[in-house]
Design an enzyme around this catalytic site. Structure first.
Site: not given
Length: 467
Positions: A174, A388
């Site tokens: 992170h 996608d």
């Protein structure tokens, strides 16, 4: 007559499956990349971000395609690391605990796997929302890989399902990026997987923009980082229940009916104030206890001098906190916590952000306060649910892999989701002690009970250890 439904048992009793993993490998950038040492910003390397963050995406099969998602994503990852080459490096610690990225080009961890389960079986078992069955097998923690220093900054696992669908899971350090920054990386990854020759969005490092100068001063009182709770005053529960809840248009409308007509509020404001109050009631603290609600804010739009460039993928988040006594939260109208949350959000200015930078640089990068704190992060406007990779389309679920952050369970993420009734809304995973979860569900039932229909959007439960 409306009635309460008892919490279901662990989902692992409903669905279990085996995952066969190949040996982990390192995917290196597809082309040579610069070898250099890059310091992180003072927002990046704060204590609260020094952890791994997992996401997961589930994809339906496309029987018309013979492409292998493992091969597609592995190749695209190597290409993406050319542009985001610091992710192929390793973190080092410099003087005074300052973190730097050593851009070694060693690569990201990649795991190829196969699971003996179909997408339809996962969907039928309500296993497409947290808590996920066998998560530790779908995002395998390779020994030593979750350490902060000298380890890969990315871990990717692609698990084929026996029907032709697949699961994409990713864990990243992170300190390297926030949700918006990760979205840029994932967008580039998906574009290259779909055949683009280069990402459509820029990729900008420029961490000096959020590094405090010698003249930067702490100008605000940052209660989000104060630590006034004695260790023995913090109650440690042995076990938690994690459960996902879906909030669609009907649920948000029901929440807004608890507010004065005409009171301006966003969906985030209404839902967050409601969850804060319900969670407080569920935990039943002493009425005089100070309870906290921390909102993770993407602060890119707040910075003007200089502005944050498009394509900047580092952390630009701040965590303003709203504070109230348990008594006030439980007894006052919902308008009370809502206004506190709105005030906390509006406190984020450019000066506030630079004050946080100075705090980190001059006061040892303190950890955010965790005692009696509930933290919410809104992921609805990021790219995670849109990743996608080609013939499989967008994921049915794309979001965080679990509630919580590192060892702190009191974090929830707002993830966009379309449920089985084809309703769009927000799913929220919440972790609470067992008895507190029962009270929490009762609070929700009390608001969403309409014409003998109880609130039935909660998906499932899984007992987990708190630490």
């Amino acid at each position: 007559m409306a009635y309460q439904v008892p919490l279901p048992p662990s989902t692992t009793t409903y669905l279990s499956f085996k995952v066969h993993r190949r040996q982990p490998e390192l995917v290196t950038p597809a082309k040579p990349t610069p070898r250099e040492l890059k310091p992180l910003s003072d927002i990046d390397d704060q204590q609260g971000l020094r952890s791994q963050f997992p996401i997961i995406c589930f994809y339906r099969p496309n029987l018309a395609s013979n492409l292998d998602p493992v091969q597609v994503i592995r190749k695209a990852l190597a290409q993406t690391l050319v542009y985001y080459y610091p992710f192929a490096g390793r973190l080092r610690e410099g003087p005074n605990g300052k973190l730097l990225v050593d851009c070694t080009g060693e690569g990201a961890l990649f795991i190829e796997a196969d699971a003996d389960v179909t997408f339809a079986e996962l969907e039928e078992a309500d296993a497409l929302l947290p808590p996920f069955p066998c998560l530790e097998e779908l995002l395998f923690d390779i020994e030593g890989s979750s350490e902060l220093l000298n380890t890969p900054l990315l871990l990717v696992q692609v698990t084929r399902l026996k029907c032709g669908g697949f699961i994409f899971a990713l864990r990243f350090n992170h300190t390297m990026a926030d949700g918006a920054g990760l979205s840029l990386f994932l967008k580039s990854l998906s574009e290259l997987a779909c055949g683009l020759h280069e990402p459509s969005a820029p990729h900008v490092w420029e961490r000096l923009l959020l590094t405090a100068s010698a003249s930067t001063r702490v100008t605000h009182t940052h209660r989000e980082y104060e630590d006034k709770v004695e260790p023995e005053a913090v109650v440690v529960e042995d076990h938690l229940v994690t459960r996902s809840f879906f909030f669609g248009r009907d649920e948000i409308s029901a929440i807004r009916r608890l507010l004065p007509p005409g009171l301006h509020n966003t969906t985030f404001d209404a839902l967050t104030s409601f969850l804060w109050r319900c969670r407080t009631v569920a935990l039943s603290p002493d009425p005089n206890t100070e309870m906290r609600m921390t909102c993770i804010i993407n602060a890119r739009s707040k910075l003007r001098n200089p502005p944050i460039p498009s394509g900047y993928y580092g952390n630009v988040l701040v965590i303003p906190v709203a504070i109230a006594t348990a008594k006030d939260l439980m007894e006052k109208p919902l308008e009370f916590p809502l206004k506190l949350i709105q005030e906390a959000k509006s406190s984020v200015t450019e000066d506030y952000i630079r004050s946080v930078m100075a705090l980190m640089a001059t006061r040892g990068r303190p950890m955010f306060e965790t005692a009696r704190n509930y933290i919410v992060s809104d992921l609805r406007h990021f790219y995670i649910d849109k990743v996608d990779f080609g013939p499989w389309g967008k994921p049915v679920y794309g979001g965080t892999a679990k509630a919580g952050m590192a060892t702190f369970p009191g974090v929830s993420y707002y993830v966009p989701f379309r449920n089985k009734k084809d309703e769009t809304g927000t799913t929220v995973a919440i972790s609470l002690p067992v008895l507190a979860m029962e009270k929490f569900v009762k609070e929700l039932n009390g608001v969403f009970c309409v014409h003998d229909r109880i609130f039935d959007k909660a998906q499932k439960t899984l007992l987990t250890s708190k630490f």
